[in-house]
Scaffold this active site. Structure first.
Site, mmCIF file in Angstrom:
data_model
loop_
_atom_site.group_PDB
_atom_site.id
_atom_site.type_symbol
_atom_site.label_atom_id
_atom_site.label_comp_id
_atom_site.label_asym_id
_atom_site.label_seq_id
_atom_site.Cartn_x
_atom_site.Cartn_y
_atom_site.Cartn_z
ATOM 1 N N LYS A 225 127.360 65.069 -29.719
ATOM 2 C CA LYS A 225 125.998 65.039 -30.277
ATOM 3 C C LYS A 225 126.080 64.640 -31.743
ATOM 4 O O LYS A 225 127.097 64.869 -32.416
ATOM 5 C CB LYS A 225 125.338 66.419 -30.156
ATOM 6 C CG LYS A 225 126.178 67.543 -30.755
ATOM 7 C CD LYS A 225 125.684 68.916 -30.355
ATOM 8 C CE LYS A 225 126.641 70.002 -30.832
ATOM 9 N NZ LYS A 225 126.228 71.348 -30.396
ATOM 10 N N VAL B 36 130.620 74.015 -22.114
ATOM 11 C CA VAL B 36 130.607 75.385 -21.599
ATOM 12 C C VAL B 36 129.680 75.427 -20.384
ATOM 13 O O VAL B 36 128.453 75.303 -20.519
ATOM 14 C CB VAL B 36 130.137 76.379 -22.678
ATOM 15 C CG1 VAL B 36 130.113 77.796 -22.107
ATOM 16 C CG2 VAL B 36 131.033 76.318 -23.901
ATOM 17 N N ASP C 7 124.582 75.360 -30.012
ATOM 18 C CA ASP C 7 123.915 74.556 -31.046
ATOM 19 C C ASP C 7 123.497 75.460 -32.202
ATOM 20 O O ASP C 7 122.976 76.557 -31.973
ATOM 21 C CB ASP C 7 122.679 73.853 -30.485
ATOM 22 C CG ASP C 7 123.057 72.673 -29.600
ATOM 23 O OD1 ASP C 7 124.183 72.177 -29.754
ATOM 24 O OD2 ASP C 7 122.237 72.275 -28.757
ATOM 25 N N ASN D 293 107.282 71.784 -73.513
ATOM 26 C CA ASN D 293 107.248 73.050 -74.232
ATOM 27 C C ASN D 293 108.300 73.097 -75.342
ATOM 28 O O ASN D 293 108.031 73.576 -76.438
ATOM 29 C CB ASN D 293 107.477 74.208 -73.259
ATOM 30 C CG ASN D 293 106.286 74.449 -72.352
ATOM 31 O OD1 ASN D 293 105.248 74.922 -72.791
ATOM 32 N ND2 ASN D 293 106.416 74.117 -71.082
ATOM 33 N N TYR E 250 119.902 47.057 -70.767
ATOM 34 C CA TYR E 250 119.468 46.358 -69.552
ATOM 35 C C TYR E 250 118.304 45.403 -69.816
ATOM 36 O O TYR E 250 117.606 45.010 -68.884
ATOM 37 C CB TYR E 250 119.053 47.377 -68.489
ATOM 38 C CG TYR E 250 120.220 47.987 -67.750
ATOM 39 C CD1 TYR E 250 120.683 47.458 -66.555
ATOM 40 C CD2 TYR E 250 120.880 49.091 -68.273
ATOM 41 C CE1 TYR E 250 121.758 48.015 -65.885
ATOM 42 C CE2 TYR E 250 121.956 49.663 -67.608
ATOM 43 C CZ TYR E 250 122.397 49.120 -66.419
ATOM 44 O OH TYR E 250 123.461 49.678 -65.761
ATOM 45 N N HIS F 24 111.160 71.652 -57.913
ATOM 46 C CA HIS F 24 111.230 73.110 -57.840
ATOM 47 C C HIS F 24 111.915 73.541 -56.547
ATOM 48 O O HIS F 24 111.755 72.907 -55.503
ATOM 49 C CB HIS F 24 109.824 73.722 -57.898
ATOM 50 C CG HIS F 24 109.153 73.512 -59.217
ATOM 51 N ND1 HIS F 24 107.785 73.502 -59.353
ATOM 52 C CD2 HIS F 24 109.655 73.298 -60.450
ATOM 53 C CE1 HIS F 24 107.471 73.297 -60.628
ATOM 54 N NE2 HIS F 24 108.588 73.174 -61.304
ATOM 55 N N ALA G 111 87.534 77.766 -47.987
ATOM 56 C CA ALA G 111 87.301 79.159 -48.378
ATOM 57 C C ALA G 111 86.226 79.293 -49.448
ATOM 58 O O ALA G 111 85.642 80.362 -49.614
ATOM 59 C CB ALA G 111 88.608 79.779 -48.876
ATOM 60 N N GLY G 112 85.968 78.203 -50.184
ATOM 61 C CA GLY G 112 84.931 78.261 -51.207
ATOM 62 C C GLY G 112 85.414 77.997 -52.609
ATOM 63 O O GLY G 112 84.641 78.123 -53.561
ATOM 64 N N VAL H 8 87.811 72.409 -55.277
ATOM 65 C CA VAL H 8 89.039 71.632 -55.092
ATOM 66 C C VAL H 8 88.723 70.160 -55.341
ATOM 67 O O VAL H 8 87.873 69.583 -54.641
ATOM 68 C CB VAL H 8 89.622 71.819 -53.682
ATOM 69 C CG1 VAL H 8 90.897 71.010 -53.517
ATOM 70 C CG2 VAL H 8 89.885 73.296 -53.401
#
Length: 1112
Positions: A58, A111, A216, A346, A364, A771, A793-794, A797
């Site tokens: 595999k 097996v 596996d 920062n 370059y 991250h 949800a309100g 966005v």
């Protein structure tokens, strides 16, 4: 990143080597790896069972569902395996959306078993603990195991017991298999914990009369635990996701990253693409990729990557030249674009990093022009004006089109320009340097207010908690049917304590762990400009020095802040402190934080370090929850509460503090994962509203110490906060708790949200963003799903990050219109003088030198004596090694030993006029003293702090080596004991800027010494220390010390006892004394020849610090 997938072969090797169980695990280490380079005759010699047993073959390339895809050959002989591989090996195949080459296969014994002997088990980590999933029916057709499997949660720091496994997981397991399975599952879980796995799945697990067979397996390990698990792991290779090739340039950048204290990441998505990026910051890099994909550039996006954490000019140059080399190899008929972007830094010196990029562009410039490359730049942060200036200049001098923008331009606006979606404006004027805060000015200085101590918004009794948008009926299934959506209301039982709603005030006092003078001074300057009565930093804890006081500035005045070796002393003497800011390294952050939480006075801890193993972070979270302590981080820049307190380097330099109005509170509170993006939010919020009330960057790790919901609830319960902004990201599920909070009415204030990482669903293969937690393991963890759930949800966005500022402004204007927010008048802040070192960096001042020298210059790549490079000195073969051997060791040493001693004398002869010994010699010479007095004055400074590292390094390394300690064990022990490793570290040189003296000696020793076991041991230690910080190299003192031990032990002229005695009696320090005496004499003669007069130290270089009652 932390959780990294390993190959099936690696996972099984770990299991077979380290599992502890009474179950008979069969087929241990019986696997063979096959590639296009495989020599089958050699393979069968190494694995003779291939010729006698039935086999399974595999691909081992992180491909899921191989059986269903027809990618598993079962019950074949070796000839059958070879025939099965012919149409597959090195052939392209498609798995889901990913196209890739099948190039690595695994052969194992077949097996034979029945369906009833197949089982499924999976262990994976979450914030609250490790989940064990077990199903009595495994195999290809196991189906939806999340719905079918029995589930057991093992809490953080808890152990998995055999009884709990039997009772909660084995309800459908046949009795004759329970005992074997129990032992195996418990052993597997212990292995999972000990080797820092984050995910481990076996399907199927076969149990029959012969024992247990692992057929596996898929696994991930926490790569940040390398320093803990190195002895068990060995050298682990992390394969790329299927569909993406492993490029040597990626490995090169990964190696740079490992040797640097900064963060350098590169993933090549499409080497023929026309859109290339070079983005500063883990969060910002995701935002730029999102914007490129949103504007239709996904198919042309060539790479993902980021550089952050204040890389040096050289490191940035190496990173930039790699990008430029890649993008100029193939031409594109439309030309190419390079986006050099970033949020507002920062603490990174933007000019220093840009100078590295400029060097690469100059190197370059020919290929860049031939490929029709256009460059777009947007950046902000410390000294960014100088960085933008040099970037603009290189465009003019090279003829390469370079468009440069600063903080006046929206962060991602250059993407639209680069892709032709919006016109390129005329270049806006920028300030000449970062010294603008010297001027006492304000954007609204015509409307001064009476105070800056209260919220910038006038408090109102009514309408304090403005309702969010009316939520829609129902949250998508992704947000409502998963166990991580616990009740929003907090319940505290037993020894748990309620966490504080207000983390910081104008009276908050903090202890800093680590000697971070720049961060401390930044906090004090922020305190001063916020008109605090007292500094926010009460003390510093630094285990590597004794108790003393460190000098800082409070406005124009110099003050002293105490430094303690022990945490206990600092806590006892400063009971008013309730915040700890930890700059401890990733290796020591866990222990120091656990120690801190023993003190009941501490309510908040900020952990800056990135790369803390997830298992340790979860233990910190558990202890903090028990103690009622709020943790910000790990992997964060911190947080800021305008007018009150800031953590470390948060908010950047004072020019950004003032530009973003962070010296006084506004009405908007935000929470973000990214530290760099938190500073960008400061900028966005200050332009769209009356400013920031409080902002926190919770950190980019998978398990931040505090969550989005923790802070959103705090903001909901804080009267001064009128609206909330949340910047989420791909990976994890914490944003759904905010959805639930809005739905249940626990959160009623307006919430503006955006989750970054929307581009991930457009890529054909998995991409790990900057991250550690920015990777979606399930569909509901994608940024697209979260944004939709928040919208339903309100929450407010936007359609994209580009519109985030507009949505914030719209919500804010509505709150102003309905009277919830009444903007106050501005008050100009006090001025803060600029530090001398920063003013010198900006070229604003000049200072006459205190010394002149014409015999030595140690500043360049190579040490120079009187104009002659050190390499030329050796070519002349000047030396007294033979004489020294006779006088000191009473033996005729081999020629190579004499040459080595001569080389040691040459490289130790001098290191410039600034070191203490030469300084003393020069002062005595200028006072008219004779040569002997001047030389003695210099020699008397030699000791533990100056020049005494040869003996100490030889003794430390010898003791560790002779006791059989592994290099990692030696480093960890010295760290635990709070001791420095002598001979490790350099003020200027680093792994990326090597000391030529060490390289010269290393080449000679490796070419002439019969054996170098001690040197090899020290170099292994160096690999470990430089992975933490690039300047923690084996320096010249340490090199001579360990090499001399090899010389004495291996040259054949000394017994072991004699060799050890010479080290013990200080012979090695004699090398330094003799060598350095030549330089001291040279400085004496030089001063006499230059006829230098009596030296008097200038007043302006002395701090006169008198007791307060005396100065008054």
């Amino acid at each position: 990143m932390s959780a990294k997938a390993i190959s099936e072969q690696t996972g099984k090797e770990f299991l077979y080597k380290h599992i502890c169980t009474s179950a008979a695990v069969q087929n241990r280490f019986r696997y063979a790896n096959v590639t296009s380079e495989t020599d089958w005759d050699r393979l069968t010699q190494d694995h003779p069972w291939l010729l006698t047993e039935r086999l399974v073959v595999k691909p081992d390339q992180l491909i899921k569902c191989r059986g269903k895809l027809g990618l598993v050959g079962v019950n074949l002989d070796l000839v059958g395996v070879q025939e099965w591989l012919k149409p597959r090996l090195m052939r392209e195949t498609t798995v889901a959306k990913a196209k890739g080459i099948l190039k690595n296969f695994l052969i194992e014994p077949f097996v034979a078993h029945t369906q009833e002997e197949e089982f499924y088990i999976c262990i994976y980590a979450t914030r609250e603990g490790d989940h064990v999933l077990f199903h009595h029916e495994g195999g290809v057709d196991v189906g939806d195991v999340d719905a079918k499997a029995q589930r057991l949660l093992v809490g953080v720091d808890d152990k998995l017991s055999e009884d709990s496994v039997k009772e909660q997981l084995f309800m459908h397991v046949p009795e004759d298999k329970k005992e074997v399975l129990v032992s195996f599952v418990v052993g597997l879980f212990n292995l999972y914990e000990d080797l820092y796995f984050t995910y481990l799945e076996i399907n199927p697990l076969v149990v029959n009369q012969d024992g247990v067979f692992v057929l596996d397996m898929a696994a991930k390990i926490d790569a940040t635990a390398d320093y803990i698990c190195k002895a068990k792991w060995g050298d682990v290779e992390f394969p790329p996701p299927f569909g993406r090739e492993a490029y040597p340039e990626e490995a090169y950048i990964a190696d740079l990253d490992a040797k640097s204290g900064a963060s350098l990441k590169l993933t090549i998505l499409n080497p023929l693409g026309r859109i290339w990026t070079m983005v500063a910051g883990g969060g910002a890099s995701v935002v730029y990729s999102d914007t490129i994909c949103d504007l239709g550039g996904v198919d042309e996006l060539a790479n993902y990557g980021e550089y952050s954490g204040a890389p040096s000019e050289q490191q940035t140059y190496d990173y930039a030249k790699t990008i430029l080399s890649l993008m100029t190899r193939e031409k594109h008929h439309e030309g190419k674009v390079l986006i050099i972007g970033g949020s507002i830094a920062n603490f990174t010196n933007v000019a220093a990093t840009f100078k590295g990029i400029v060097r690469a562009i100059k190197d370059y410039q020919g290929p860049l022009k031939e490929n029709g490359v256009t460059i777009f730049v947007r950046r902000g942060g410390p000294n960014y004006q100088e960085g933008l200036r040099v970037m603009g200049e290189v465009g003019k001098t090279t003829g390469i089109p370079i468009y440069v923008f600063g903080t006046e331009t929206h962060m991602t606006a250059i993407v639209g320009m680069a892709l032709g979606h919006q016109p390129i404006p005329n270049q806006p004027p920028v300030a000449a340097h970062t010294a603008n805060f010297l001027l006492n000015s304000s954007t609204n200085s015509a409307n001064p207010a009476s105070t800056r101590t209260a919220s910038f918004s006038e408090p109102r009794a009514a309408n304090d908690a403005t309702l969010a948008k009316e939520p829609k009926a129902g949250i998508p299934a992704a947000a409502s049917h998963y166990p991580w959506l616990w009740p929003v209301k907090e319940e505290f039982t037993g020894d748990c304590y309620v966490k504080a709603t207000m983390l910081f005030s104008r009276n908050t006092k903090a202890i800093m762990w680590g000697m971070q003078t720049r961060a401390v001074q930044g906090m004090l300057d922020f305190d001063y400009v916020c008109s605090r009565d007292e500094p926010s930093v009460a003390a510093i804890v630094y285990p590597f020095t004794g108790d003393h006081k460190q000098k800082f500035y409070w406005g124009h005045k110099e003050i002293l802040i105490p430094v303690y070796k022990n945490m206990a002393d600092a806590m006892k003497k400063h009971p008013e402190v309730d915040v700890l800011i930890s700059f401890a390294s990733l290796r020591s952050a866990f222990d120091s934080t656990m120690e801190t939480m023993q003190y009941s006075q501490i309510h908040t801890i900020a952990i800056i370090a990135e790369g803390i193993p997830e298992a340790q972070t979860r233990k910190l979270i558990k202890r903090a929850d028990e103690k009622g302590i709020t943790i910000i981080g790990p992997a964060t820049v911190g947080g800021i509460k305008p007018g009150c307190f800031k953590i470390g380097n948060t908010g950047g330099m004072l020019d950004n503090i003032l530009a973003s109005n962070l010296y006084r509170p506004g009405s908007v509170a935000y929470v973000s994962r990214s530290g760099g993006m938190s500073n960008e939010l400061n900028n966005i919020v200050s332009h769209a509203t009356d400013g920031v009330y409080e902002g926190v960057a919770i950190g980019g790790d998978r398990y931040p110490g505090s969550t989005f919901m923790d802070h959103v609830i705090r903001y909901q319960d804080t009267p001064g906060v009128k609206m909330i902004v949340m910047l989420g990201e791909i990976g994890g599920t914490e944003e759904y708790k905010v959805c639930q909070g809005i739905k249940e009415g626990r959160i009623t204030k307006p919430v503006v949200c955006w989750c970054i990482g929307t581009c991930a669903t457009m890529f054909s293969s998995e991409v790990q963003f900057g991250h550690a937690g920015a990777c979606a393991n399930q569909a509901f963890e994608t940024a697209v799903a979260k944004n939709q759930a928040l919208r339903d949800a309100g929450a407010f966005v936007p359609k994209s990050f580009d519109e985030l500022g507009d949505v914030i402004r719209t919500v804010y204007d509505e709150l102003v219109a309905n009277g919830t927010i009444v903007p106050a008048q501005e008050v100009p802040p006090p001025t803060v003088p600029m530090d001398y070192s920063w003013a010198r960096e900006l070229g604003l001042i000049r200072k006459p030198a205190s010394f002149m020298t014409s015999i030595c210059d140690e500043r360049g790549q190579e040490l120079i004596y009187a104009g002659m490079p050190i390499t030329e000195v050796f070519k002349e073969e000047i030396g007294l090694g033979g004489v020294l051997g006779l006088l000191w060791f009473q033996r005729r040493l081999p020629r190579y030993a004499c040459q080595f001693i001569e080389m040691c004398l040459m490289v130790t002869a001098d290191h410039g006029p600034a070191v203490s010994g030469a300084h003393n010699t020069i002062v005595c010479a200028r006072a008219g003293k004779d040569l002997i007095s001047s030389l003695t004055s210099g020699l008397l400074t030699i000791g533990d702090r100056f020049g005494g590292a040869l003996d100490a390094a030889a003794k430390q390394f010898s003791k560790a080596f002779d006791s059989g300690m592994l290099p990692m064990e030696f480093v960890n022990k010295m760290k635990k004991d709070g001791k420095l490793i002598m001979g490790i570290g350099h003020r200027v040189k680093s792994i990326n800027n090597p000391d030529m003296r060490v390289q010269i000696l290393k080449d000679f020793v490796k070419g002439h010494f019969p054996a170098t076991p001690m040197l090899d041991y020290a170099l292994d230690v160096e690999k470990i220390t430089t992975s933490k910080k690039p300047n923690l190299i084996l320096n010249v003192d340490g090199f001579i010390g360990v090499a001399f031990v090899d010389l004495l032990r291996m040259c054949g002229g000394f017994t072991r006892d004699e060799a050890d005695e010479f080290v013990e009696i200080g012979a090695l320090n004699g090398i330094f004394v003799l060598g350095r005496s030549m330089g001291f004499i040279g400085h004496y003669l030089d001063q006499k020849r230059l006829k230098q007069g009596l030296y008097r130290h200038p007043w302006d270089d002395i701090s006169y610090v008198l007791p307060e009652h005396m100065s008054m």
